[in-house]
Design a protein around this motif. Structure first.
Motif: not given
Length: 837
Positions: A470-489
């Motif tokens: 978040t803008q209030e607490r950044f991820c300061n790491a060497s990697f991260s996971y991006l999670v998104a649903s795979a929609g129909a289009g």
């Protein structure tokens, strides 16, 4: 015409009647004449720009004109009606050269003294030469040329255009500027060279020579010479138009022996062939398979040492629908790199749906020449990017000065279609070692997880708890996971957020297909990734878009936000957070802004918080002011449900969860202790009074309920008496028996008078979130917040629980009114009461 002769100077230039004279009135007059023996024409005509408001005219023989053609044997005197004729007119000088009877002269074409006698206009010189069908014409350029695309211009406005003929059809080989690599061009049978000069350029020669050569048996032959590191971009004939049908065109590249060359196709199109096949052929010195034949879609050779030829072969095209056959390619010449001799094996033989792409990372090019980065398959087929398909082993090498300019992107699909087989099945999302051993940094590794629609969902469980970026607490790491649903289009994917290690999120559940992307930011990610694994389990389907399981601690605040914060939560979508609270602590739920500024078009947007122990719920409308910070003493749910907002409005919330130690009220404790002691003394007094009263009743009004029979011999035979006093002298042998059913039985009777056997249940302590369901979300139509039962109000008839309570208790099986047990099992779904309009 002497000025256009090949290495010849005519001494009688004045006899050509070429000259200039100053006329009265300040206007400059020009006298132009051509001898009848020279096959030259001079034409003055308007330029491409439209005539201005005050046009300029040619004045000749007392007449005003806008065009003038001077043929061999003509002599004319002319002047201009303006002082800047170069802004209005251009001049074209054309010469026809016949090389069929006699060989074309050698040497460079001279422009002086003709160019000094012409009016100061933008000039175009054209040499149109023809040889026999069994001969070719060679152009040699003193200053090597650089090919440019259609519509491009040269910085110095000096442009060469080379064309040829196939029968009666003219074929344009290309347009060139100075300072390139093209040194020679050979054309079969005929060639036309056009040189365009600005009006102020008075160069003495054309910069090229022409000579007759033997047949090349192809459309043209272009030689490109490299003296050091550099690149050249070249195009097929007629580019971007159609390459001539069934023709052959060849480029010869001269490369210094200490350098390496690589070819990459920038753009190409195939035509519709009826016969033969369009292809490219390479002749590489030292190769045992010359010529090496490639299709245009193939990866082209790279890391080549020494000179080589590249030929483009057309086909017989469909007359009704020929299509467009064209090619634009680049040759990059650079020093060999250390990695060029190292081969890496990428084993994808056991993979069925994993594709590995190695490509350049986006960078800004600041230098004039930047060495290329190529990925070579089997050390010969090289390109700027390479995609490795599953089901095979691939051997690759790199031709690159800096491997940091490349990165790896991987896509893997995990699909399970049978919901009976897939239920509770788990997969570990790990990066294979065959990817990590490459000398190029991994950028993205994406797992696309597909499940049966409306049958199964997915649960993502990390080995280490995650933090949401978040803008209030950044991820300061060497990697991260991006999670998104795979929609129909396109545009229908729901982005849940970016997550890194070191937070409070234990689990992320999504109800549909999802794409999990591991994105790296530093080479050290491999070391940190070893302690973090992500497991996905297929679980039963649920209604919410996502469910987050959060276990905060006292060390730091936990920041959480709704998915798709940039675009807002989708209309009518619902998301839940399952938040755990330790028994000795209190959690505070706080929103980081006062209002949402949400305006609903249909439905209502609500937030429901539910105590998981008492099931008490609080429903708040999100169109109003957001609630203040609220304490929670037990595990609780947060459910946010969106409406259908009006255009331009969106629902995006950010809140925090913080823990503090639970404090005890000493005054309340003292009052409770004093009050409890008083009640205890009162109870003891009542019991003593009741016992004495019953004794008197039994002595005065008949037998007691149970009396000891003194006639029975209580002595063991042959033993002395145990009671020295007579039994009749005391009451030690009398026992009062109190039947519980006679004293308390009215409390255990039901309405029919029969006794109810108490049910015995066993309390199981909470062991953390399991498969508990979030509160069912609702979209009522009242804007008034409905408070069903706050967490601070105790349930009627139910005392507060403490950690010292017994683990076994009984309660009636029938529940009526306020006497019903409010300790609902953890897995029971609780439907909130509906609110009226």
């Amino acid at each position: 015409m002497g000025g256009l002769s090949c290495g010849l100077t005519l001494p009688l230039l004045g006899a050509l009647l070429l000259g200039a004279a100053r006329q009265p009135g300040g206007a400059e007059a020009y006298i132009l004449g051509l001898p009848p023996t020279l096959n030259i024409t001079i034409e003055i005509k308007p330029g491409l720009l439209p005539l201005p408001a005050n046009p300029c005219y040619l004045l000749t023989t007392g007449k005003r004109t806008s065009k003038l053609l001077i043929k061999p044997g003509d002599r004319m005197e002319l002047l201009f009606s303006c002082h800047n004729p170069e802004a209005h007119f251009v001049i074209e000088v054309k010469r026809y050269i016949d090389c069929t009877a006699n060989p074309c002269p050698l040497g460079e074409f001279q422009l002086r003294p003709l160019i000094a006698m012409l009016p100061p206009l933008n000039r175009t010189f054209t040499w149109d030469a023809h040889a026999g069908k069994s001969a070719s014409l060679e152009l040699g350029f003193r200053l090597r040329l650089r090919q440019i695309g259609h519509g491009d211009s040269c910085p110095d406005r000096v442009t060469y255009t080379v064309s040829g003929n196939i029968g009666a059809t003219e074929v344009r080989i290309g347009t060139f500027c100075s300072n390139g690599t093209v040194s020679r061009i050979k054309m079969q049978e005929s060639v036309k060279v056009t040189l365009q000069l600005p009006w102020f350029d008075n160069r003495p020669s054309s910069g090229f020579s022409m000579a007759s050569r033997s047949s090349i048996k192809r459309l043209c032959f272009i030689e490109s010479v490299f003296e050091g590191e550099g690149s050249a971009t070249l195009m097929s004939a007629n580019y971007p138009g159609n390459f001539p049908e069934d023709e052959l065109m060849t480029w010869q590249f001269v490369i210094p022996p200490h350098l390496r060359a690589s070819v990459s196709f920038l753009q190409f199109n195939n035509s519709n062939c009826e016969k033969k096949e369009e292809r490219v052929e390479y002749y590489i010195p030292g190769s045992t398979t010359n010529p090496e034949v490639f299709k245009l879609a193939d990866k082209q050779p790279g890391n080549m040492a020494g000179n080589f030829n590249l030929s483009l072969q057309g086909c017989d095209q469909d007359a009704q629908n020929p299509g467009t056959f064209r090619l634009k390619f680049q040759v990059l010449v650079q020093s060999p790199q250390n990695e060029s001799n190292v081969t890496y094996e990428v084993d994808l033989s056991n993979e069925r749906a994993m594709f590995v792409t190695i490509e350049p990372r986006p960078v800004r090019l600041g230098r004039r020449f930047v060495p290329g980065c190529f990925v070579c398959l089997e050390s010969r087929t090289c390109s700027t990017n390479l995609t490795l398909a599953p089901g095979a082993r691939h051997r690759i090498s790199f031709l690159c000065d800096d491997l940091a300019r490349l990165w790896v992107n991987v896509e893997k699909t995990i699909s399970c279609t049978d919901h009976h087989y897939c239920h509770r099945r788990s997969y570990s999302l790990q990066v294979p070692s065959t990817i990590l051993q490459l000398p190029v940094q991994l950028h993205d590794f994406s797992w696309k997880l597909l499940v049966p629609k409306d049958r199964l969902g997915l649960a993502l469980v990390p080995a280490q708890k995650l933090q949401q970026h978040t803008q209030e607490r950044f991820c300061n790491a060497s990697f991260s996971y991006l999670v998104a649903s795979a929609g129909a289009g396109p545009g229908q994917d729901l982005y849940f957020g970016s997550f890194c290690a070191g937070g409070a999120i234990e689990q992320i559940q999504v109800k549909q297909n999802v794409v999990v992307t591991l994105r790296t930011f530093a080479p050290s990610f491999q070391r940190e990734l070893s302690g973090q694994t992500l497991t996905v389990t297929l679980i039963p389907h649920f209604k919410e878009e996502g469910i987050f399981t959060v276990t905060p601690d006292m060390k730091s605040k936990v920041y959480l936000m709704t998915p798709h914060r940039e675009r807002g939560l989708p209309p009518l979508a619902s998301v839940s957070w399952n938040i755990s609270v330790p028994s000795d602590q209190v959690a505070y739920l706080t929103f980081l802004r006062e209002r949402t500024d949400l305006v609903c078009q249909t439905g209502r947007a609500f937030m429901i918080t539910q105590d998981q122990r008492t099931k008490a719920e609080q429903v708040v409308s999100l169109e109003d002011v957001l609630p203040k910070s609220s304490p929670h003493h037990h595990n609780f749910w947060v459910n946010i449900s969106n409406c259908s907002p009006v255009s331009g409005k969106q629902l995006d919330l950010l809140f925090q969860v913080s823990l503090t130690w639970r404090t005890l009220n000493m005054t309340a404790i003292l009052i409770a202790v004093v009050g409890g002691g008083a009640l205890l003394l009162l109870a003891l007094g009542l019991i003593i009074c009741l016992v004495k009263k019953n004794r008197k009743k039994k002595m005065n009004k008949g037998p007691a309920v149970g009396i000891y029979n003194g006639n029975i011999n209580t002595q063991i035979p042959m033993q002395p008496k145990k009671f020295p006093n007579a039994q009749k002298d005391n009451d030690a042998h009398v026992y009062a028996v109190i039947d519980d059913t006679m004293v308390y039985g009215h409390l255990l009777q039901d309405s029919n008078g029969s006794f109810v056997q108490p049910e015995v249940d066993t309390y199981r302590p909470f062991q953390g979130p399991t498969d508990d369901c979030p509160p069912s979300f609702l979209i009522p139509y009242s804007k008034v917040p409905t408070v069903k039962l706050t967490t601070e109000e105790s349930s009627p008839g139910f005392p507060p629980e403490t950690d010292s309570e017994p683990y076994t208790f009984s309660h009636p099986s029938k529940r009526n009114g306020n006497d019903a047990n409010t300790d609902v099992p953890l897995l029971d779904a609780h439907e909130p009461a509906e609110t009226g309009e």
